[in-house]
Design a protein around this motif. Structure first.
Motif, PDB file in Angstrom:
ATOM      1  N   ILE A  71     107.966  29.983   6.673  1.00 14.31           N
ATOM      2  CA  ILE A  71     108.667  29.139   7.638  1.00 14.31           C
ATOM      3  C   ILE A  71     107.627  28.314   8.383  1.00 14.31           C
ATOM      4  CG2 ILE A  71     110.747  30.523   7.979  1.00 14.31           C
ATOM      5  CD1 ILE A  71     109.427  31.783  10.395  1.00 14.31           C
ATOM      6  N   SER A  72     108.039  27.130   8.782  1.00 17.05           N
ATOM      7  CA  SER A  72     107.111  26.210   9.456  1.00 17.05           C
ATOM      8  C   SER A  72     107.253  26.316  10.968  1.00 17.05           C
ATOM      9  CB  SER A  72     107.357  24.772   8.985  1.00 17.05           C
ATOM     10  OG  SER A  72     108.690  24.414   9.240  1.00 17.05           O
ATOM     11  N   ARG A  73     106.600  25.403  11.648  1.00 18.61           N
ATOM     12  CA  ARG A  73     106.630  25.272  13.111  1.00 18.61           C
ATOM     13  C   ARG A  73     105.920  26.419  13.841  1.00 18.61           C
ATOM     14  NH1 ARG A  73     111.890  23.492  11.760  1.00 18.61           N
ATOM     15  NH2 ARG A  73     112.885  25.405  12.471  1.00 18.61           N
ATOM     16  N   SER A  74     105.008  27.083  13.165  1.00 23.17           N
ATOM     17  CA  SER A  74     104.216  28.124  13.818  1.00 23.17           C
ATOM     18  C   SER A  74     102.924  27.505  14.377  1.00 23.17           C
ATOM     19  CB  SER A  74     103.876  29.239  12.828  1.00 23.17           C
ATOM     20  OG  SER A  74     103.077  30.227  13.443  1.00 23.17           O
ATOM     21  N   PHE A  75     102.531  27.929  15.571  1.00 26.00           N
ATOM     22  CA  PHE A  75     101.312  27.427  16.213  1.00 26.00           C
ATOM     23  C   PHE A  75     100.230  28.491  16.102  1.00 26.00           C
ATOM     24  CE2 PHE A  75      98.912  26.679  20.347  1.00 26.00           C
ATOM     25  CZ  PHE A  75      98.221  25.576  19.872  1.00 26.00           C
ATOM     26  N   ASP A  76      99.151  28.158  15.393  1.00 30.24           N
ATOM     27  CA  ASP A  76      98.049  29.103  15.220  1.00 30.24           C
ATOM     28  C   ASP A  76      96.928  28.734  16.187  1.00 30.24           C
ATOM     29  OD1 ASP A  76      96.987  31.395  13.676  1.00 30.24           O
ATOM     30  OD2 ASP A  76      95.423  29.960  13.147  1.00 30.24           O
ATOM     31  N   ILE A  77      96.641  29.615  17.136  1.00 33.31           N
ATOM     32  CA  ILE A  77      95.649  29.330  18.176  1.00 33.31           C
ATOM     33  C   ILE A  77      94.239  29.581  17.652  1.00 33.31           C
ATOM     34  CG2 ILE A  77      94.822  29.970  20.466  1.00 33.31           C
ATOM     35  CD1 ILE A  77      97.665  30.740  21.188  1.00 33.31           C
ATOM     36  N   ILE A  78      93.405  28.565  17.785  1.00 30.93           N
ATOM     37  CA  ILE A  78      91.987  28.689  17.432  1.00 30.93           C
ATOM     38  C   ILE A  78      91.165  28.987  18.668  1.00 30.93           C
ATOM     39  CG2 ILE A  78      90.000  27.533  16.375  1.00 30.93           C
ATOM     40  CD1 ILE A  78      91.986  25.785  14.826  1.00 30.93           C
ATOM     41  N   LEU A  79      91.438  28.260  19.745  1.00 31.32           N
ATOM     42  CA  LEU A  79      90.746  28.457  21.020  1.00 31.32           C
ATOM     43  C   LEU A  79      91.781  28.789  22.091  1.00 31.32           C
ATOM     44  CD1 LEU A  79      88.374  28.340  22.990  1.00 31.32           C
ATOM     45  CD2 LEU A  79      88.567  25.841  22.990  1.00 31.32           C
ATOM     46  N   PRO A  80      91.794  30.024  22.598  1.00 32.47           N
ATOM     47  CA  PRO A  80      92.819  30.401  23.582  1.00 32.47           C
ATOM     48  C   PRO A  80      92.563  29.781  24.954  1.00 32.47           C
ATOM     49  CG  PRO A  80      91.839  32.329  22.493  1.00 32.47           C
ATOM     50  CD  PRO A  80      90.966  31.155  22.192  1.00 32.47           C
ATOM     51  N   LYS A  81      93.646  29.647  25.700  1.00 33.16           N
ATOM     52  CA  LYS A  81      93.568  29.166  27.073  1.00 33.16           C
ATOM     53  C   LYS A  81      92.787  30.154  27.936  1.00 33.16           C
ATOM     54  CE  LYS A  81      96.587  27.847  30.945  1.00 33.16           C
ATOM     55  NZ  LYS A  81      97.992  27.682  31.388  1.00 33.16           N
ATOM     56  N   ASN A  82      92.035  29.623  28.896  1.00 32.17           N
ATOM     57  CA  ASN A  82      91.259  30.402  29.870  1.00 32.17           C
ATOM     58  C   ASN A  82      90.075  31.143  29.250  1.00 32.17           C
ATOM     59  OD1 ASN A  82      92.878  29.620  32.032  1.00 32.17           O
ATOM     60  ND2 ASN A  82      94.271  31.346  31.760  1.00 32.17           N
ATOM     61  N   ARG A  83      89.777  30.888  27.992  1.00 30.60           N
ATOM     62  CA  ARG A  83      88.608  31.519  27.366  1.00 30.60           C
ATOM     63  C   ARG A  83      87.343  30.824  27.851  1.00 30.60           C
ATOM     64  NH1 ARG A  83      87.696  34.201  22.488  1.00 30.60           N
ATOM     65  NH2 ARG A  83      89.748  35.101  22.902  1.00 30.60           N
ATOM     66  N   GLN A  84      86.370  31.615  28.273  1.00 29.03           N
ATOM     67  CA  GLN A  84      85.086  31.045  28.682  1.00 29.03           C
ATOM     68  C   GLN A  84      84.270  30.745  27.434  1.00 29.03           C
ATOM     69  OE1 GLN A  84      81.846  33.242  30.934  1.00 29.03           O
ATOM     70  NE2 GLN A  84      82.750  32.042  32.576  1.00 29.03           N
ATOM     71  N   ILE A  85      83.710  29.560  27.392  1.00 30.22           N
ATOM     72  CA  ILE A  85      83.066  29.066  26.180  1.00 30.22           C
ATOM     73  C   ILE A  85      81.626  28.699  26.475  1.00 30.22           C
ATOM     74  CG2 ILE A  85      83.334  27.476  24.249  1.00 30.22           C
ATOM     75  CD1 ILE A  85      86.021  26.648  25.808  1.00 30.22           C
ATOM     76  N   SER A  86      80.699  29.311  25.785  1.00 29.71           N
ATOM     77  CA  SER A  86      79.310  28.874  25.912  1.00 29.71           C
ATOM     78  C   SER A  86      79.108  27.652  25.029  1.00 29.71           C
ATOM     79  CB  SER A  86      78.350  29.989  25.496  1.00 29.71           C
ATOM     80  OG  SER A  86      78.407  30.201  24.098  1.00 29.71           O
ATOM     81  N   GLU A  87      78.056  26.903  25.303  1.00 35.44           N
ATOM     82  CA  GLU A  87      77.842  25.665  24.567  1.00 35.44           C
ATOM     83  C   GLU A  87      77.605  25.895  23.083  1.00 35.44           C
ATOM     84  OE1 GLU A  87      74.740  23.541  26.514  1.00 35.44           O
ATOM     85  OE2 GLU A  87      76.077  22.743  28.040  1.00 35.44           O
ATOM     86  N   SER A  88      77.078  27.058  22.729  1.00 41.82           N
ATOM     87  CA  SER A  88      76.747  27.313  21.332  1.00 41.82           C
ATOM     88  C   SER A  88      77.859  28.028  20.575  1.00 41.82           C
ATOM     89  CB  SER A  88      75.466  28.162  21.252  1.00 41.82           C
ATOM     90  OG  SER A  88      75.644  29.385  21.957  1.00 41.82           O
ATOM     91  N   THR A  89      78.929  28.409  21.269  1.00 41.73           N
ATOM     92  CA  THR A  89      79.993  29.177  20.629  1.00 41.73           C
ATOM     93  C   THR A  89      80.929  28.271  19.850  1.00 41.73           C
ATOM     94  OG1 THR A  89      79.940  30.853  22.359  1.00 41.73           O
ATOM     95  CG2 THR A  89      81.894  30.791  20.977  1.00 41.73           C
ATOM     96  N   GLU A  90      81.172  28.644  18.594  1.00 39.68           N
ATOM     97  CA  GLU A  90      82.153  27.941  17.781  1.00 39.68           C
ATOM     98  C   GLU A  90      83.378  28.839  17.604  1.00 39.68           C
ATOM     99  OE1 GLU A  90      79.340  25.205  14.885  1.00 39.68           O
ATOM    100  OE2 GLU A  90      80.191  27.065  14.108  1.00 39.68           O
ATOM    101  N   PHE A  91      84.529  28.220  17.655  1.00 41.73           N
ATOM    102  CA  PHE A  91      85.774  28.931  17.392  1.00 41.73           C
ATOM    103  C   PHE A  91      86.302  28.446  16.047  1.00 41.73           C
ATOM    104  CE2 PHE A  91      85.117  29.313  21.841  1.00 41.73           C
ATOM    105  CZ  PHE A  91      85.686  30.527  22.203  1.00 41.73           C
ATOM    106  N   ARG A  92      86.474  29.378  15.121  1.00 45.65           N
ATOM    107  CA  ARG A  92      86.868  28.986  13.782  1.00 45.65           C
ATOM    108  C   ARG A  92      87.972  29.884  13.248  1.00 45.65           C
ATOM    109  NH1 ARG A  92      82.253  29.205   9.597  1.00 45.65           N
ATOM    110  NH2 ARG A  92      81.054  28.079  11.167  1.00 45.65           N
ATOM    111  N   ARG A  93      88.799  29.281  12.403  1.00 43.41           N
ATOM    112  CA  ARG A  93      89.879  30.008  11.738  1.00 43.41           C
ATOM    113  C   ARG A  93      89.943  29.544  10.295  1.00 43.41           C
ATOM    114  NH1 ARG A  93      93.042  34.178  13.534  1.00 43.41           N
ATOM    115  NH2 ARG A  93      95.040  33.138  13.174  1.00 43.41           N
ATOM    116  N   SER A  94      90.297  30.479   9.403  1.00 43.29           N
ATOM    117  CA  SER A  94      90.382  30.178   7.973  1.00 43.29           C
ATOM    118  C   SER A  94      91.805  29.779   7.597  1.00 43.29           C
ATOM    119  CB  SER A  94      89.967  31.398   7.154  1.00 43.29           C
ATOM    120  OG  SER A  94      88.631  31.750   7.413  1.00 43.29           O
ATOM    121  N   TYR A  95      91.920  28.801   6.703  1.00 44.25           N
ATOM    122  CA  TYR A  95      93.206  28.326   6.213  1.00 44.25           C
ATOM    123  C   TYR A  95      93.090  28.031   4.720  1.00 44.25           C
ATOM    124  CZ  TYR A  95      93.893  27.701  11.208  1.00 44.25           C
ATOM    125  OH  TYR A  95      93.980  27.929  12.558  1.00 44.25           O
ATOM    126  N   PHE A  96      94.214  27.807   4.090  1.00 41.92           N
ATOM    127  CA  PHE A  96      94.184  27.495   2.655  1.00 41.92           C
ATOM    128  C   PHE A  96      95.429  26.725   2.246  1.00 41.92           C
ATOM    129  CE2 PHE A  96      96.124  31.688   3.108  1.00 41.92           C
ATOM    130  CZ  PHE A  96      97.298  31.563   2.357  1.00 41.92           C
TER     131      PHE A  96
END
Length: 602
Positions: free
Chosen positions: A481-506
């Motif tokens: 089913i479609s219309r699903s939202f996959d979060i890569i970077l969550p709200k209120n997450r503290q992020i350092s400059e060197s941190t990458e947020f990644r997710r796998s897809y296909f």
């Protein structure tokens, strides 16, 4: 050689030590603070032997020559769209006749304030909404056109000042003009789309060439973060940081109120800070005090002979009465006319309009309440205790604003203060410090970021049942089913400059030809109130496309994996990739990556 110079920021005795410049060659840094009402420029000449940091303090037609580091953010165009007057030139005496005779138009906020910066604002965030109508831009002018013209003017002013002020200034400029780094400041609420327009304006204005090398010399920093750098360099944060507590910076400008919270982090060398709550931006700056006054005056004078003078009276209020207002218990006066102007019933005598102090206080009330509410909200959501608040920006010069905030906040145990001088140039000076010192190494995601995906259908899941009309079967034979939202970077997450947020897809297909040669993924930003958004058809108005990530995937076909379906032994093909987000810098970046012969490609 540039002559030795005293650093023009506050005394080094209260500043953190600055590391020596280690660049291979000398360069110039220009920080442009294009404010809603006033604009300024700070600059630094970086040299292995010497830092020179100062402000542009001389502009064309400026009344106080050498004594003011800001100019009004106003542009006049003639009827052919040609720039005719900018900044202080737009306010000089004798200009009114030419304006009327030649049909000039201006890009400004009513009552001598800029509007084109407000046209840049994101329109999708309630915190950056504008309650007053924004006047239109001049005919046939886009916001990019006007911003370009203003940047071009500021750049020319910087060039003239440096050439005239420094020894061998012309030679100095010639040696640096191809190595200028630009810092453009903007409200906390501005995002990638606004930064892209500002960078395009810098290119069109001729500040940098339209190439990757040139565009990379344009840097961005929020007004809140620039103000933090100013406060650090002014020594204001030292005591607050000793106890390990956070500080809150309120940059009160002409158009926006930018509120940011920071805490110090352990670092082996120098100072390091991190955001401890999502930065906020509200349109409740000083121009809105003037607009509340305008509304009041329109109602007061509507049926009188003075109604046609409302524009002029509002301007007089903005330039005098608003600035000196300190006591709501005393009557306030707007001097706008001559001794013949009189209407006792309206409180007008000898060209002066008398207002109740309590009425004038109501003009300020929305801004005061906005700042107080946001400070309390930031304290509540911050990851560290905040007991110190610093008020900077041009609006900070208002004694009434400062006093009202102080009265409300100090009983709550908040140490509330403002610098004793130069609050109106905090952002420009802070922009230079941002480039040189780079104190902030972690920031907080204000929203949730991700992409629209399809998810395997589960008949026992009530949310899936509600969307069963969208079921489709992929090459694996799995119902989705479609219309699903996959979060890569969550709200209120503290992020350092060197941190990458990644997710796998296909992607899957029954044949290799069924796999796409090019993919485009919209990076979505959810700005609603839900802490865990899951479906893009719920609270749909709060999903916005931040950017679109497009990639040629023909090279990925060499990495295709072949699978066999268990239930019918047929084959299907799968193309794997990852989406990477980095939000630790002041600019958002998105990339697509894949593995090719064991090596990551982007």
């Amino acid at each position: 050689m540039v002559r030795p110079a005293v650093e023009l920021l506050p005394s080094t005795s209260i500043m953190p030590a600055r590391s020596p410049y280690t660049g291979a060659s000398r360069k110039l840094v220009l920080a442009f603070d294009v404010g809603t009402t006033y604009s300024g420029i700070s600059y630094s000449i970086l040299d292995p032997e010497l830092y020179y940091i100062g402000s542009i303090r001389r502009f064309p037609a400026q009344e106080q020559v050498g004594g003011d580091s800001k100019i009004p953010t106003i542009i006049f165009y003639d009827k052919n769209g040609v720039v005719r007057a900018v900044g202080a030139e737009a306010l000089k005496e004798g200009l009114d006749d030419m304006i009327e005779e030649e049909g000039w138009t201006k890009a400004e906020w009513r009552a001598s304030h800029l509007l084109f910066k407000l046209h840049l604002r994101p329109t999708s965030d309630s915190s950056t909404s504008v309650t007053h109508k924004i006047p239109p831009l001049p005919n046939n002018k886009t916001v990019l056109d006007v911003f370009t013209d203003f940047l071009r003017y500021l750049f020319k002013c910087a060039q003239t000042y440096i050439q005239e002020t420094h020894a061998n200034g012309a030679d100095l400029w010639a040696s640096l003009q191809d190595r200028i780094e630009f810092v453009l400041t903007h409200p906390n609420g501005w995002e990638g789309a606004q930064q892209a327009q500002m960078r395009n304006a810098a290119v069109h204005a001729g500040l940098v060439p339209d190439a990757n090398e040139g565009r990379s010399r344009v840097h961005f920093v929020t007004e809140g973060e620039a103000s933090l750098h100013f406060c650090i360099q002014s020594g204001l944060t030292i005591e607050a940081m000793k106890s390990g507590q956070g500080v809150l910076i309120v940059d009160a400008g002409g158009g926006t109120i930018d509120i940011s919270a920071y805490g110090q982090t352990p670092k082996s060398t120098g100072l390091s800070f991190q955001e401890i709550a999502p930065a906020q931006c509200y349109f409740q700056g000083s121009i809105f005090v003037t607009n509340h006054a305008r509304t009041f005056l329109e109602d007061l004078l509507r049926d009188s002979k003075f109604f046609d003078d409302v524009d002029h009276i509002t301007q007089c209020f903005d330039k005098t009465t608003k600035l000196r207002f300190r006591n709501s218990g005393e009557p306030q006066y707007i001097r706008f006319g001559s001794a013949r102007d009189k209407d006792i019933a309206l409180g007008i005598r000898s060209g002066q309009l008398r207002l109740k102090g309590t009425d004038v206080s109501t003009f300020f009330e929305p801004s005061v309440r906005c700042i107080i509410d946001c400070i309390l909200e930031q304290r509540k959501s911050a990851s560290k205790t905040i007991s110190s608040v610093f008020l900077v920006g041009g609006f900070a010069a208002s004694d009434w604003l400062f006093t009202q905030l102080q009265i409300s906040l100090e009983p709550l145990g908040i140490n509330f203060c403002r610098p004793d001088s130069h609050v109106n140039k905090a952002v420009a000076d802070g922009g230079i410090s941002f480039y040189i010192d780079h104190f902030v190494t972690a920031r907080v995601a204000k929203y949730a970021y991700g992409i629209h995906v399809c998810t395997p259908y589960v008949s026992s899941n009530i949310e899936h049942l509600r969307r069963s009309s969208s079921i489709w079967r992929d090459a694996r034979g799995i119902d989705l089913i479609s219309r699903s939202f996959d979060i890569i970077l969550p709200k209120n997450r503290q992020i350092s400059e060197s941190t990458e947020f990644r997710r796998s897809y296909f992607y899957t297909a029954k044949t290799t030809n069924g796999l796409p040669d090019q993919i485009s993924e919209d990076i979505l930003c959810y700005r609603g109130s839900s802490g865990s958004p899951r479906w893009t058809d719920e609270d749909a108005a709060m999903y916005f496309t931040l950017c679109t990530l497009t990639a040629d995937t023909r090279r990925l076909k060499s990495t295709i994996t072949v699978f066999q379906r268990a239930y019918d032994s047929s084959c299907y093909y799968q193309m794997n990739f990852e989406v990477i987000l980095n939000f630790g810098l002041t600019e958002f970046t998105a990339q697509l990556c894949w593995k090719e012969n064991g090596q990551e490609m982007r």
